[in-house]
Structure formats: C-alpha cells, structure tokens
Design a protein around this motif. Structure first.
Motif, short mmCIF file in Angstrom:
data_model
loop_
_atom_site.label_atom_id
_atom_site.label_comp_id
_atom_site.label_asym_id
_atom_site.label_seq_id
_atom_site.Cartn_x
_atom_site.Cartn_y
_atom_site.Cartn_z
N LEU A 1 28.48 45.07 34.76
CA LEU A 1 28.78 44.21 35.91
C LEU A 1 29.33 45.07 37.03
CD1 LEU A 1 30.45 41.11 34.21
CD2 LEU A 1 28.06 41.42 34.88
N PRO A 2 29.00 44.75 38.28
CA PRO A 2 29.46 45.56 39.40
C PRO A 2 30.98 45.49 39.59
CG PRO A 2 28.02 43.78 40.15
CD PRO A 2 28.12 43.68 38.68
N PRO A 3 31.53 46.41 40.37
CA PRO A 3 32.98 46.46 40.58
C PRO A 3 33.60 45.16 41.10
CG PRO A 3 31.96 48.45 41.42
CD PRO A 3 30.85 47.54 41.03
N ALA A 4 32.85 44.39 41.88
CA ALA A 4 33.41 43.15 42.42
C ALA A 4 33.81 42.19 41.30
CB ALA A 4 32.39 42.48 43.34
N TYR A 5 33.00 42.10 40.26
CA TYR A 5 33.32 41.22 39.13
C TYR A 5 34.47 41.79 38.30
CZ TYR A 5 29.29 38.44 40.31
OH TYR A 5 28.41 37.62 40.99
N ALA A 6 34.51 43.11 38.18
CA ALA A 6 35.63 43.74 37.47
C ALA A 6 36.93 43.45 38.20
CB ALA A 6 35.40 45.25 37.35
N ALA A 7 36.92 43.57 39.52
CA ALA A 7 38.13 43.30 40.31
C ALA A 7 38.55 41.84 40.16
CB ALA A 7 37.87 43.62 41.78
N ARG A 8 37.59 40.93 40.17
CA ARG A 8 37.92 39.51 40.01
C ARG A 8 38.52 39.24 38.63
NH1 ARG A 8 32.98 35.90 41.36
NH2 ARG A 8 34.45 34.32 40.62
N LEU A 9 37.96 39.87 37.60
CA LEU A 9 38.51 39.70 36.24
C LEU A 9 39.93 40.23 36.15
CD1 LEU A 9 35.47 40.55 33.95
CD2 LEU A 9 36.73 38.41 33.98
N PHE A 10 40.18 41.42 36.68
CA PHE A 10 41.52 42.01 36.63
C PHE A 10 42.53 41.18 37.42
CE2 PHE A 10 39.23 46.27 36.10
CZ PHE A 10 39.29 46.19 34.73
N ASP A 11 42.12 40.74 38.61
CA ASP A 11 43.03 39.95 39.44
C ASP A 11 43.38 38.62 38.77
OD1 ASP A 11 43.03 41.96 41.31
OD2 ASP A 11 41.58 40.98 42.65
N ALA A 12 42.37 37.97 38.21
CA ALA A 12 42.60 36.69 37.55
C ALA A 12 43.48 36.88 36.31
CB ALA A 12 41.28 36.05 37.16
#
Length: 184
Positions: A126-137
């Motif tokens: 998955l691209p970095p945008a989804y990784a960032a969303r997962l970490f933030d959530a």
C-alpha cells in the motif's frame, strides 16, 4: 487490542536494531529507567513497588506467567522509541506498508452486478498515504474496525481497482479476517 492494532505493533517491533532485554531482572531494570522510577514501573505493571525492588536486587528471579507477559509487553512497547518513529515516518512518507491477509472479500459494482464474497489470500504494497492514515488512526486510538476500513479502502484502490485503471464504482467488503500481517 484487535487484530489490526496488534499487527501494527508487531510490525513496529520488527524494526528494532537491537533485541530487548531477555531476563526478568534486565527487563525490570530497563522499565524502571524508562519509567523514571520504581513507583511508575510498579503502576505500569500493576504490582507493588516493593516487588519491583526485589526484582532489581535479584531476590525474585522468575515472575508469574501473567506478570512475565505484562513485563515483556511493557518493555517491548518502550524499547527504541526513536528507531520505531523513524521507521514509521519512512513508511508514511516514502516506503509504504505491506499488508498480507487472508479474509473474505465481496464486491458491489455497477447497478445490478455483484460478486459473491470468497476467501482470498492477498499480499499487497500500500502506498505511503495509507500507511500514514493507519499510523495516525492507531495513534489516535482508533478501533480495530476503523483500521480495517482504512486497509479495505487501500486494498480496494490499489489491488482491485488497480489505482483507478479498472472497475470504476467497485465497492469492496473486507470481512471474516483469518489473519493480517503488516510490514514496512
């Protein structure tokens, strides 16, 4: 915690550059140092301050199984925070996150067409945008269902819609998760 939260925690522990302490005495010593005192370490573990002091002196060598698990989890949670944050930042900005899952995927496409759900084994970057969303959530205390929805959206866009090149309007249902493993 849930399956996604545990998987994110497991993925971050795989980024360690050194192994955490193994013996109960060394683990307790590290916990006291990182918690800044025996009282805070005792509160984190749910035991008395005197018990923590006994571990430090070597008077108690083997903890009860439930205490050993809590101690190991607490040490793992506090071990190498800068290394962990650096790995998360890299995954959220450049590297992305790899998700491997075996779950039931069903689809709803254009009006009148459906595809029955079936178990699939999927490994996808998955691209970095989804990784960032997962970490933030995850950091904000999101439920496992919310983390699952973010992962489902990522798999829908990247795996099933091929980044928007096919299947416009496709909606993916991500249910009956057998296992999920994340890596970055």
């Amino acid at each position: 915690m849930g399956i996604f939260g545990d998987s994110l925690d497991k993925a971050t522990t795989s980024t360690f550059t050194r192994h955490p302490p193994k013996s109960p005495q060394a683990q307790m010593r590290f916990l006291v140092k990182s918690a800044k005192g025996t009282r805070a370490a005792a509160q984190a573990l749910g035991i008395s301050q005197r018990t923590v002091e006994r571990y430090l002196k070597g008077q108690i060598k083997q903890p009860r199984p439930d205490l050993a698990a809590r101690l190991a989890d607490e040490v793992r949670r506090r071990w190498q925070p800068r290394v962990r944050e650096r790995a998360k930042k890299q995954a959220a900005t450049t590297g992305g996150i790899v998700i491997e899952t075996r779950a039931r995927f069903g689809f709803t496409a254009a009006p009148g067409t459906t595809d029955d759900a079936r178990i699939r084994l999927i490994t996808q970057q998955l691209p970095p945008a989804y990784a960032a969303r997962l970490f933030d959530a995850h950091a904000a205390g999101a439920t496992d269902q919310q983390l699952q929805e973010i992962a489902a959206e990522g798999l829908q866009e990247i795996y099933f819609k091929d980044r928007g090149r096919r299947a416009p309007g496709l909606q993916v249902a991500f249910t009956d998760i057998d296992y999920v493993e994340l890596d970055f």
